[in-house]
Design an enzyme around this catalytic site. Structure first.
Site, mmCIF file in Angstrom:
data_model
loop_
_atom_site.group_PDB
_atom_site.id
_atom_site.type_symbol
_atom_site.label_atom_id
_atom_site.label_comp_id
_atom_site.label_asym_id
_atom_site.label_seq_id
_atom_site.Cartn_x
_atom_site.Cartn_y
_atom_site.Cartn_z
ATOM 1 N N HIS A 429 -10.902 -7.954 50.737
ATOM 2 C CA HIS A 429 -11.968 -8.275 49.791
ATOM 3 C C HIS A 429 -11.757 -7.626 48.433
ATOM 4 O O HIS A 429 -10.943 -6.707 48.258
ATOM 5 C CB HIS A 429 -13.329 -7.860 50.364
ATOM 6 C CG HIS A 429 -13.508 -6.383 50.561
ATOM 7 N ND1 HIS A 429 -13.988 -5.544 49.582
ATOM 8 C CD2 HIS A 429 -13.287 -5.590 51.648
ATOM 9 C CE1 HIS A 429 -14.050 -4.300 50.043
ATOM 10 N NE2 HIS A 429 -13.638 -4.289 51.292
ATOM 11 N N CYS A 448 -11.733 -1.758 55.919
ATOM 12 C CA CYS A 448 -11.311 -3.037 55.360
ATOM 13 C C CYS A 448 -10.280 -2.828 54.249
ATOM 14 O O CYS A 448 -10.105 -1.719 53.748
ATOM 15 C CB CYS A 448 -12.510 -3.821 54.835
ATOM 16 S SG CYS A 448 -13.539 -4.518 56.155
#
Length: 537
Positions: A429, A448
């Site tokens: 992301h 992440c």
């Protein structure tokens, strides 16, 4: 070592061949010798259900200990493969080649040969699985290596081997990748260097930079020469040539390329050949864990390199810097493979429960209006009124609410996330925290993978399905609405961890063991019996 082994192979094969001619009856005979042989095979195979199933299907016939040229070639190929196990960084003692050769030489009866037959199949199966998919089970070494190793059916090894060219079968077992071949070559080079004493004395200094002189500069010069970064020189000053050599070294080791030997660069320069050899052997084991088709187009995230790349037909077509999970055990990024299916533009951030209860609940207990960029919802998804909630009565276990940050430029996920749905809740992301990408070591997230160039990454992915990928993305972004954009052809994603990795020219580069995982893998390999050739004591 290899020549010594090869010189004894004909002897072992020849001995058992002579014994077979004297022990076994002629082909097609169904005498008592054949019955004794098959009974011994059945008894010995019963200890392993896969071996037992194979021999039941073949009527307990020999695939190793027969008298034909075909069986002789199989024996020779097996012995040759086991003798060369060290070349692949495998625990050679695990396969018991010496004991196997002794059993061949001392076999005197059909029953003896039946036991040798199964012993050879057992050694073959162990070796075949180890060299194809690894000698270790990754998750047993580190809980964050959650990779699904592509294990093959054990019986299929025997079935397919019996139908194949022996040498060809063994040759096809290891990973057939340029990466694996480059690592094998580097292993031989490093073993030679170890035998010659390595790269010489370490450099004793706190910091060295252009213009410096003295014994430490000379030590740096000599070490760079031995490493192949600097041509032979008598210079005792940190000159332009040495600066260029340091920059090349820094590039090959994932360091800031400033030409200054600070603490980080010095630590890498002083790393021993032995440590680099361990990294290469670990990388070979890791390559075996992913011994399958990666995808004509795939995404590769190398955690130790802090990069995310798109690879098309073996070539890197896009690369961007990344931020990975922090070193804390609970925040480390796991290693696994999955398939990217879609991207979400203008995403909401649904706060993981571990963060909501571990980080934000204590703040809410101090001040109900804390973290006011988050919307708190009940189990039905309805927004709650913070003023009506006593957060102090909840614990991490009993907290009944969820938290969400709506789309915005300050959203924790930035303006786009790339999804390959998985049970670990890991994805790639954007991020508003752009300052972290300028750092040399980038381990700061909750697990992440944050991308430095998420828009360009999206354009590269969409280029396969749109004539105007940038326009499509920007038009969707401009709506401000949370929008899912599917990839017409999903893309495999491989999150890997390599401290020794080949560049586009096949040269091995090195990275730091940021989570300590490779150290644990080496320890496990060492305990399994892997040893460094050329290292004394």
């Amino acid at each position: 070592m290899i020549s010594a082994v090869s010189s004894r192979l004909p002897t072992a094969v020849h001995v058992i061949t002579l014994l077979l001619w004297s022990i076994l009856p002629s082909s097609g005979s169904a005498g008592t010798e054949t019955v004794a042989f098959k009974q011994a095979v059945a008894e010995a195979a019963a200890q392993d259900q896969d071996i037992a199933a194979f021999y039941r299907e073949t009527g307990y016939d020999a695939i190793w200990t027969g008298t034909s040229g075909r069986e002789r070639n199989r024996r020779a190929a097996l012995i040759d493969a086991l003798a060369a196990a060290d070349d692949h960084g495998l625990p050679s003692e695990r396969y018991g080649l010496g004991a196997l050769e002794q059993k061949m030489k001392t076999a005197r009866t059909p029953r003896d040969l039946g036991l040798v037959e199964v012993a050879m199949s057992r050694a073959f199966l162990q070796y075949a699985r180890d060299i194809q998919t690894g000698a270790l089970v990754p998750s047993r070494v580190d809980k964050n290596i959650v990779r699904q190793v592509p294990y093959r059916d054990r019986k299929s090894y025997l079935t397919n081997f019996a139908k194949s060219s022996p040498k060809g079968f063994f040759k096809a077992l290891p990973p057939q990748t340029g990466e694996y071949n480059a690592l094998m070559k580097q292993k031989l080079v490093l073993e030679g260097l170890v035998a010659k004493g390595g790269w010489g004395p370490t450099v004793k200094a706190k910091k060295l930079e252009p213009g410096d002189q003295g014994a430490s500069v000379v030590a740096l010069r000599d070490r760079l020469i031995r490493m192949g970064y600097l041509k032979r020189s008598a210079a005792s000053t940190y000159d332009a040539a040495m600066t260029a050599a340091v920059v090349r070294f820094q590039a090959d080791h994932g360091l800031a390329q400033d030409g200054i030997v600070g603490r980080g660069t010095l630590a890498e320069i002083n790393t021993s050949v032995r440590k680099r050899l361990q990294a290469v052997i670990v990388a070979m084991e890791r390559e075996r864990w992913v011994n399958k088709e990666r995808g004509t187009r795939h995404i590769e995230v190398n955690l130790t390199d802090f990069t995310a790349k798109i690879i098309d037909k073996g070539k890197v077509t896009f690369s961007t810097r990344s931020v990975i999970g922090a070193r804390d055990a609970k925040r480390q990024s796991p290693e696994f493979s999955d398939v990217m299916e879609f991207m979400v533009i203008n995403p909401s951030w649904f706060v993981p429960r571990s963060i909501a209860t571990g980080e934000y609940l204590p703040e809410l207990q101090q001040d109900p209006n804390a973290v006011n960029h988050l919307i708190i919802t009940d189990r039905s998804g309805r927004q709650i009124d913070r003023a009506n909630v006593d957060f102090t009565k909840y614990t991490e276990r009993t907290f009944p609410y969820a938290m969400r940050q709506p789309p915005s430029r300050s959203n924790a996920l930035g303006l786009v996330k790339f999804m390959f749905p998985n049970k670990y809740n890991i994805y790639l992301h954007d991020t508003p925290a752009k300052n972290l990408f300028g750092r040399e070591t980038r381990a700061y997230s909750h697990g992440c993978i944050r991308l430095a160039d998420p828009f360009e990454f999206a354009y590269a992915l969409l280029a396969k399905q749109s004539g105007d990928p940038e326009g499509l993305f920007q038009k969707t972004l401009a709506t401000g609405k949370e929008t899912q954009l599917n990839l017409k052809k999903p893309v495999p994603v491989h999150i890997i961890y390599r401290t020794a990795v080949a560049d586009s020219k096949g040269r091995i580069q090195y990275r730091r063991d940021v989570y300590g995982r490779d150290g644990r893998i080496w320890e496990a390999l060492s305990q399994a019996g892997v040893a460094l050739r050329g290292v004394q004591g």
